[in-house]
Design an enzyme around this catalytic site. Structure first.
Site, PDB file in Angstrom:
ATOM      1  N   LYS A  62      31.274 -48.898  15.408  1.00  0.00           N
ATOM      2  CA  LYS A  62      31.082 -49.039  13.971  1.00  0.00           C
ATOM      3  C   LYS A  62      31.518 -47.763  13.247  1.00  0.00           C
ATOM      4  O   LYS A  62      32.268 -47.818  12.269  1.00  0.00           O
ATOM      5  CB  LYS A  62      29.604 -49.339  13.695  1.00  0.00           C
ATOM      6  CG  LYS A  62      29.336 -50.000  12.369  1.00  0.00           C
ATOM      7  CD  LYS A  62      27.836 -50.335  12.220  1.00  0.00           C
ATOM      8  CE  LYS A  62      27.453 -51.644  12.910  1.00  0.00           C
ATOM      9  NZ  LYS A  62      25.980 -51.837  12.952  1.00  0.00           N
ATOM     10  N   ARG A  69      22.394 -47.248  10.432  1.00  0.00           N
ATOM     11  CA  ARG A  69      22.965 -48.329  11.256  1.00  0.00           C
ATOM     12  C   ARG A  69      23.312 -47.827  12.634  1.00  0.00           C
ATOM     13  O   ARG A  69      23.975 -46.811  12.774  1.00  0.00           O
ATOM     14  CB  ARG A  69      24.231 -48.862  10.588  1.00  0.00           C
ATOM     15  CG  ARG A  69      24.178 -48.912   9.078  1.00  0.00           C
ATOM     16  CD  ARG A  69      25.542 -49.183   8.454  1.00  0.00           C
ATOM     17  NE  ARG A  69      26.072 -50.487   8.796  1.00  0.00           N
ATOM     18  CZ  ARG A  69      27.283 -50.900   8.457  1.00  0.00           C
ATOM     19  NH1 ARG A  69      28.097 -50.100   7.793  1.00  0.00           N
ATOM     20  NH2 ARG A  69      27.702 -52.102   8.809  1.00  0.00           N
ATOM     21  N   GLY A 106      22.240 -57.734  18.447  1.00  0.00           N
ATOM     22  CA  GLY A 106      20.805 -57.933  18.364  1.00  0.00           C
ATOM     23  C   GLY A 106      19.975 -56.891  19.096  1.00  0.00           C
ATOM     24  O   GLY A 106      18.771 -57.018  19.218  1.00  0.00           O
ATOM     25  N   MET A 139      19.856 -53.357  18.497  1.00  0.00           N
ATOM     26  CA  MET A 139      19.252 -52.329  17.662  1.00  0.00           C
ATOM     27  C   MET A 139      19.530 -52.686  16.216  1.00  0.00           C
ATOM     28  O   MET A 139      20.663 -52.940  15.839  1.00  0.00           O
ATOM     29  CB  MET A 139      19.880 -50.979  17.987  1.00  0.00           C
ATOM     30  CG  MET A 139      19.402 -50.493  19.333  1.00  0.00           C
ATOM     31  SD  MET A 139      20.472 -49.293  20.065  1.00  0.00           S
ATOM     32  CE  MET A 139      21.796 -50.274  20.679  1.00  0.00           C
ATOM     33  N   ARG A 160      35.877 -54.752  12.813  1.00  0.00           N
ATOM     34  CA  ARG A 160      35.993 -54.629  14.280  1.00  0.00           C
ATOM     35  C   ARG A 160      36.832 -55.792  14.770  1.00  0.00           C
ATOM     36  O   ARG A 160      37.011 -56.789  14.055  1.00  0.00           O
ATOM     37  CB  ARG A 160      34.617 -54.660  14.924  1.00  0.00           C
ATOM     38  CG  ARG A 160      33.912 -55.979  14.700  1.00  0.00           C
ATOM     39  CD  ARG A 160      32.535 -56.030  15.337  1.00  0.00           C
ATOM     40  NE  ARG A 160      31.790 -57.090  14.657  1.00  0.00           N
ATOM     41  CZ  ARG A 160      30.483 -57.241  14.705  1.00  0.00           C
ATOM     42  NH1 ARG A 160      29.753 -56.395  15.392  1.00  0.00           N
ATOM     43  NH2 ARG A 160      29.903 -58.229  14.081  1.00  0.00           N
ATOM     44  N   HIS A 166      19.900 -73.245  38.043  1.00  0.00           N
ATOM     45  CA  HIS A 166      20.635 -74.038  39.037  1.00  0.00           C
ATOM     46  C   HIS A 166      21.757 -74.835  38.382  1.00  0.00           C
ATOM     47  O   HIS A 166      22.911 -74.786  38.804  1.00  0.00           O
ATOM     48  CB  HIS A 166      19.654 -74.975  39.750  1.00  0.00           C
ATOM     49  CG  HIS A 166      20.316 -75.908  40.711  1.00  0.00           C
ATOM     50  ND1 HIS A 166      20.603 -77.216  40.400  1.00  0.00           N
ATOM     51  CD2 HIS A 166      20.790 -75.697  41.954  1.00  0.00           C
ATOM     52  CE1 HIS A 166      21.204 -77.781  41.425  1.00  0.00           C
ATOM     53  NE2 HIS A 166      21.328 -76.876  42.391  1.00  0.00           N
ATOM     54  N   SER A 213      44.844 -63.788  56.584  1.00  0.00           N
ATOM     55  CA  SER A 213      44.236 -64.223  55.331  1.00  0.00           C
ATOM     56  C   SER A 213      42.829 -63.650  55.332  1.00  0.00           C
ATOM     57  O   SER A 213      42.037 -63.914  56.230  1.00  0.00           O
ATOM     58  CB  SER A 213      44.211 -65.747  55.277  1.00  0.00           C
ATOM     59  OG  SER A 213      43.525 -66.157  54.126  1.00  0.00           O
ATOM     60  N   CYS A 271      41.534 -65.440  50.693  1.00  0.00           N
ATOM     61  CA  CYS A 271      41.145 -66.827  50.421  1.00  0.00           C
ATOM     62  C   CYS A 271      39.662 -66.958  50.137  1.00  0.00           C
ATOM     63  O   CYS A 271      39.124 -68.042  50.121  1.00  0.00           O
ATOM     64  CB  CYS A 271      41.541 -67.723  51.586  1.00  0.00           C
ATOM     65  SG  CYS A 271      40.700 -67.307  53.114  1.00  0.00           S
ATOM     66  N   TYR A 281      49.599 -62.697  48.319  1.00  0.00           N
ATOM     67  CA  TYR A 281      49.085 -63.780  47.480  1.00  0.00           C
ATOM     68  C   TYR A 281      47.565 -63.788  47.461  1.00  0.00           C
ATOM     69  O   TYR A 281      46.918 -63.160  48.292  1.00  0.00           O
ATOM     70  CB  TYR A 281      49.587 -65.144  47.980  1.00  0.00           C
ATOM     71  CG  TYR A 281      49.038 -65.555  49.324  1.00  0.00           C
ATOM     72  CD1 TYR A 281      47.827 -66.240  49.424  1.00  0.00           C
ATOM     73  CD2 TYR A 281      49.714 -65.250  50.500  1.00  0.00           C
ATOM     74  CE1 TYR A 281      47.305 -66.600  50.650  1.00  0.00           C
ATOM     75  CE2 TYR A 281      49.195 -65.611  51.731  1.00  0.00           C
ATOM     76  CZ  TYR A 281      47.991 -66.279  51.814  1.00  0.00           C
ATOM     77  OH  TYR A 281      47.461 -66.623  53.020  1.00  0.00           O
TER      78      TYR A 281
HETATM   79  P1  ADP Z   1      24.842 -55.351  12.544  1.00  0.00           P
HETATM   80  O1  ADP Z   1      25.506 -54.518  13.558  1.00  0.00           O
HETATM   81  O2  ADP Z   1      23.645 -56.074  13.031  1.00  0.00           O
HETATM   82  O3  ADP Z   1      25.812 -56.185  11.768  1.00  0.00           O
HETATM   83  P2  ADP Z   1      24.927 -53.564  10.325  1.00  0.00           P
HETATM   84  O4  ADP Z   1      24.711 -52.119  10.519  1.00  0.00           O
HETATM   85  O5  ADP Z   1      26.327 -53.984  10.155  1.00  0.00           O
HETATM   86  O6  ADP Z   1      24.212 -54.322  11.505  1.00  0.00           O
HETATM   87  O7  ADP Z   1      24.057 -53.929   9.054  1.00  0.00           O
HETATM   88  C1  ADP Z   1      23.339 -55.110   8.786  1.00  0.00           C
HETATM   89  C2  ADP Z   1      23.697 -55.630   7.415  1.00  0.00           C
HETATM   90  O8  ADP Z   1      23.458 -54.661   6.410  1.00  0.00           O
HETATM   91  C3  ADP Z   1      25.150 -55.986   7.304  1.00  0.00           C
HETATM   92  O9  ADP Z   1      25.279 -57.151   6.557  1.00  0.00           O
HETATM   93  C4  ADP Z   1      25.750 -54.825   6.570  1.00  0.00           C
HETATM   94  O10 ADP Z   1      26.878 -55.192   5.837  1.00  0.00           O
HETATM   95  C5  ADP Z   1      24.608 -54.405   5.658  1.00  0.00           C
HETATM   96  N1  ADP Z   1      24.708 -52.964   5.321  1.00  0.00           N
HETATM   97  C6  ADP Z   1      24.712 -51.940   6.188  1.00  0.00           C
HETATM   98  N2  ADP Z   1      24.853 -50.771   5.570  1.00  0.00           N
HETATM   99  C7  ADP Z   1      24.933 -51.049   4.261  1.00  0.00           C
HETATM  100  C8  ADP Z   1      25.100 -50.253   3.091  1.00  0.00           C
HETATM  101  N3  ADP Z   1      25.217 -48.945   3.165  1.00  0.00           N
HETATM  102  N4  ADP Z   1      25.153 -50.878   1.913  1.00  0.00           N
HETATM  103  C9  ADP Z   1      25.032 -52.217   1.855  1.00  0.00           C
HETATM  104  N5  ADP Z   1      24.868 -53.027   2.892  1.00  0.00           N
HETATM  105  C10 ADP Z   1      24.825 -52.455   4.101  1.00  0.00           C
HETATM  106 MG    MG Z   2      27.464 -55.588  11.012  1.00  0.00          MG
END
Ligand code: ADP
Ligand code: MG
Ligand code: MG
Length: 903
Positions: A26, A96, A105, A107, A363, A481, A793, A860, A880
């Site tokens: 990020k 962030r 999901g 952090m 990304r 399973h 083989s 194989c 192969y």
């Molecule tokens: P995730 O990795 O779970 O997407 P993010 O760090 O991208 O977490 O942030 C979660 C939400 O908060 C995203 O929708 C992001 O666009 C928003 N967000 C993060 N930082 C800011 C900021 N500085 N201003 C406005 N919205 C933000």
């Molecule tokens: Mg995000």
């Protein structure tokens, strides 16, 4: 002294996209976007090194960070013209997390950091919007208590009721009590009251007070992100994804922009191309007057980004294209710029604050296999990427999805699912529901297509699972399973669809208030884990001309040959369609299992129970035509391509019936007295049958068994030659550990060969004689083995078993512990262990070639279809790999990628 903090914004940055290891994905991309001149809110990144040092010091920021932090904050304040913690014009920031690889999901982000009793009045004055400020405060309290005060502190909520749930309940109850439908209807003064209730609840539940100081909030949030790296969820996730503990995560502190400042504000997410189909159209969703997390949270149905991508469920909603045309155009320009810059599809987050656009994230976007293929080919023809990059763009596993029929995506767009589960087996399936394995088999025999629906499956359901088009279970995870079996077969499967209630007695499936009876049609999308009622349109994915074209280009780069493991002429046919260049393993014994096996199995049993050599030869002669017939048909299908026939391998006792009734039946049929039959069969029993009298050892004791098989191979080949075909049989001796075993077996082979030449009046028949290398001793003695063998083989399943001393059938009981304790990174039966098993293969290859430079080498085992293992085979210079038919395309692509990556 090391630098820990890197700033970005205002058209410049101290890092860039190349610094993912240091800044996390990020942070690196925020820096890159800033450099590109995109409107990124100013901020800074605390590096992954800082995380590692923080954790090493037992949860304390390194001394020098505090000064760096103050300086970085000043930079941001100057850029924004606001001050963090100021009572007049306060700056708010988000905190962030971002690791090198995204960990969905794991952090969470804290927004609106810096709101406290000192800054709230200034914020209200600046925005003139009291409601907005208290709504932002409410969000901060919720996120902060959840992420920082509870999760990062490792507090296990009572009865799974985390603080976030408590707070959401307070808000919902308040709205219900006062008759408010939406948050927006709550007056500002009452929103303020709710914030006070929140804080009281936090003190009550967690025993600590929500911090009322901007700096405490900031340091708390940064620490929480760092600590979360060692949280339970994050560790478990790293084990599964093989992410090293030493990486650490970065923290991005960024000035807030607000999408919830009224109707000229908005927030959204977009993909530069359609991530499901790969089509070259801008695709996304947005919400007016909302903050970032609202779009993903699904509280409101988001609006479509543009008119072209509107669908049934959002057709009536305003697109950004119509609602804010100028900003939409800005976004379209950014889309183009980012794609050209990164040469790949990007997933972006944006926010519009009172008519001004900000970029918050970009990304490389996740995509389906079909989309990955489409995009790779398109981007190549658009001149955006070269051919090699195009071949590297698909994860070979993604091809899996294309080898099975799939649900037509246009049909899916207009149908509402009835349930959602885990996508355990790829592709699509359509059929009538049945509730037991027996019913599945019966209906299937009647020519019906069925979906087997079970609470969960167990080994007794195998037959039914085989007969079904698809499998659907209410319980179980990705390693249940059902999931394992289905993936092994490449069969469509959805597990753990929790909404399913199954009534076996009534043969009914109940979902909510809907009842589905036995025989009702359902359609499964196993790639997404989605269940539909009725019959949706299906597509055969291999018909996809793009797929064919792509694979042909991949083949240009590949140097490894790709063969298949097949047991029947039908399997061979299938594998040929997928592009197999030969059969690397044909297990002869397969004709004694499954359909049409009754007669040959009976004759084999006669062979096994024979008391004298004459009796045995008589029985072998009766069996002979069946063996020859299978071999003939297989060589015929594979005309002109090599087929490796492995001589009979399993211990004989495996073929003797075990129940009383079937033993009596056999006694009757063979005319052997039951007591005598019991006695003879008990003689065959062994303590360790898998390391017992089997493979080449059988042929040493009973050369007539080997002779019969070789005769079948040579005669089948001779007859095909007479018919103008080009059979290329290879005879493979299993379970050898000494060159003497090979010499003895080769002598038998030479005799049978001469007899066949005489019988059919040929001077020669083309064939090869070789062995499977699956015992470490054989690997080490390869120089000697190669003097008789024309090919090796590597049977890497058994070689792994013997090298580790792990029984591959029982490994399940402790493998999990080995992975948890990080003793093993990977299941060595799934991905070849290069350190030891690989070393044996390498040593064997070198030694074998030292005495026989012409020797052909292949593998194989299961590993033949595993991309990582295929890369090893390429580097080791094998000729192969051989894998199951459905993995052939995967192996083709993996081999091409190995060639591109290593040469
Ligand atoms: P995730 O990795 O779970 O997407 P993010 O760090 O991208 O977490 O942030 C979660 C939400 O908060 C995203 O929708 C992001 O666009 C928003 N967000 C993060 N930082 C800011 C900021 N500085 N201003 C406005 N919205 C933000
Ligand atoms: Mg995000
Ligand atoms: Mg073996």
């Amino acid at each position: 002294m090391s630098k820990y903090i890197y700033c970005f914004g205002d058209g410049k940055a101290e890092g860039s996209a190349a610094d993912k290891n240091l800044l996390g994905g990020k942070g690196a991309n925020l820096a890159e976007m800033a450099i590109l001149g995109l409107p990124v809110p100013t901020g800074f990144t605390l590096s992954t090194d800082c995380c590692i040092d923080y954790l090493a010091e037992g949860g304390k920021l390194p001394e020098s960070v505090h000064q760096e932090l103050a300086n970085a904050m000043t930079t941001v304040e100057e850029s924004m013209g606001m001050k963090f913690g100021d009572s007049d014009n306060p700056l708010l920031v988000s905190c962030r997390s971002g690791a090198r690889k995204s960990m969905p999901g794991m952090m969470e982000t804290v927004l609106n950091v810096g709101l406290c009793s000192k800054t709230i009045p200034g914020m209200i004055k600046q925005t003139g919007n009291e409601w907005f400020v208290y709504d932002a405060y409410r969000r901060l309290i919720t996120m902060y208590s959840d992420v920082v005060m509870e999760k990062a502190e490792g507090i296990e909520p009572k009865d799974g009721m985390g603080i976030r749930i408590h707070l959401e309940m307070i808000l919902n109850d308040y709205k219900n009590d006062h008759g408010y439908d939406t948050d927006a209807e709550i007056p500002a003064s009452e929103m303020k009251e709710i914030c006070e209730k929140f804080k009281a609840k936090i003190a009550e539940e967690l025993g600590t007070v929500f911090p009322d100081d901007h700096n405490d909030q900031l340091l708390g949030s940064i620490g929480a992100v760092f600590k979360s790296w060692n949280g339970k969820r994050a560790i478990a996730y790293r084990r599964i994804e093989h992410i090293p503990d030493e990486w650490g995560t970065a923290v991005n502190v960024q000035s807030m922009v607000f999408g919830n400042m009224g109707d000229s504000s908005a927030t959204g997410v977009a993909f530069t191309r359609d991530p499901a189909s790969g089509e070259n159209i801008f695709y996304g969703e947005w919400l007016q007057n909302a903050q970032g997390e609202d779009v993903v949270a699904g509280i409101r149905t988001p609006n479509p980004l543009n008119n072209k991508t509107k669908m049934d469920h959002n057709e009536h909603l305003l697109s950004l294209e119509d609602g804010m045309p100028e900003l939409y155009n800005d976004l379209v320009k950014i889309r183009k710029l980012l794609e050209e810059h990164y040469s790949d599809m990007q997933d972006i987050e944006f926010t519009i604050q009172q008519g001004k656009l900000y970029m918050l994230q970009c990304r490389v976007g996740k995509r389906t296999g079909t989309a990955a293929l489409q995009m790779a080919m398109d981007m190549h023809s658009e001149g955006m990427i070269d051919e090699k990059t195009m071949i590297l763009r698909l994860d070979p596993q993604q091809l899996d999805e294309m080898l099975h029929p799939v649900v037509d995506s246009d049909a899916e767009k207009v149908t509402t699912p009835i349930a959602q589960g885990l996508p355990a087996g790829p592709g699509g399936a359509l059929g009538q529901i049945v509730f037991s394995s027996e019913d599945a088999v019966r209906w299937h025999k009647n020519g019906q297509k069925v979906i087997l629906v079970r609470e969960e499956t167990n080994p007794e359901d195998i037959e039914g699972m085989r007969a079904a088009e698809g499998i659907l279970t209410a319980r179980g995870g990705m390693t249940s399973h059902a999931a394992l079996v289905a993936r092994g077969w490449g069969k469509c499967c959805i597990v753990g669809a929790g909404a399913l209630k199954i009534d076996y007695a009534q043969k009914q499936l109940i979902i909510g208030s809907q009842v589905y009876n036995e025989g009702d049609f359902v359609t499964l999308n196993g790639t997404l884990g989605v269940v539909y009622a009725g019959q949706l349109k299906m597509k055969d994915a291999t018909e996809n001309p793009l797929f064919k074209q792509y694979m042909e280009i991949a083949d240009k780069y590949r140097t490894l040959g790709i063969r298949t493991n097949a047991e029947t002429p039908e399997d061979a046919e299938q594998a040929l369609q997928f592009g197999a260049e030969g059969i690397g393993l044909f297990r002869t014994e397969h004709m004694f299992y499954g359909s049409n096996s009754e007669q040959p199995l009976f004759l084999l049993r006669k062979v096994i129970l024979s008391k004298s050599i004459d009796e045995r030869i008589y029985a072998l002669n009766e069996l002979f035509p069946f063996v020859k017939d299978t071999i003939y048909k297989t060589l015929e299908v594979m005309d002109g391509k090599p087929v490796t026939f492995r001589l009979l391998d399993p211990p004989l006792h495996e073929f003797i019936p075990h129940t009383k009734e079937s033993k009596e039946e056999l006694a009757q049929a063979t005319g052997i007295d039951i007591a005598e039959l019991e006695r003879r069969s008990s003689l065959l029993e062994e303590t360790n049958p898998m390391m017992g009298h089997r493979g080449v050892r059988l042929g040493i004791t009973f050369p007539e068994i080997t002779k019969m098989q070789m005769k079948a191979i040579f005669e089948a080949a001779a007859e095909l030659l007479k018919a103008g075909k080009t059979p290329l049989p290879e005879i493979m001796v299993p379970v050898t550990c000494s060159e003497k075993e090979l010499e003895v077996t080769k002598a038998i082979c030479d005799d049978v060969y001469s007899e066949a030449l005489a019988k059919y009046d040929f001077d020669s028949i083309e064939y090869k004689f070789g062995t499977m290398i699956e015992i470490p001793r054989a690997a080490l003695l390869s120089a000697k083995m190669a003097q008789t063998a024309e090919f090796f083989s590597y049977g890497t399943n058994d070689l792994t078993q013997m090298t580790y001393g792990f029984s591959r059938d029982d490994i399940g009981s402790f493998m999990g512990d080995y992975i948890d304790h990080a003793i093993l990174d990977d299941d060595p039966f799934a991905s070849l262990d290069e350190e030891a098993v690989g070393e044996l293969v390498k040593t064997s290859a070198e030694r074998g070639r030292s005495t026989n430079p012409e020797i052909k080498l292949g593998i194989c085992g299961e590993h033949g279809g595993d991309p990582k293992s295929i890369d090893f085979c390429h580097r080791t210079g094998l000729n192969y790999v051989s894998c199951s038919p459905f993995r052939v395309p995967i192996a083709r692509l993996a081999a091409a990628q190995a060639a591109i990556n290593n040469d």
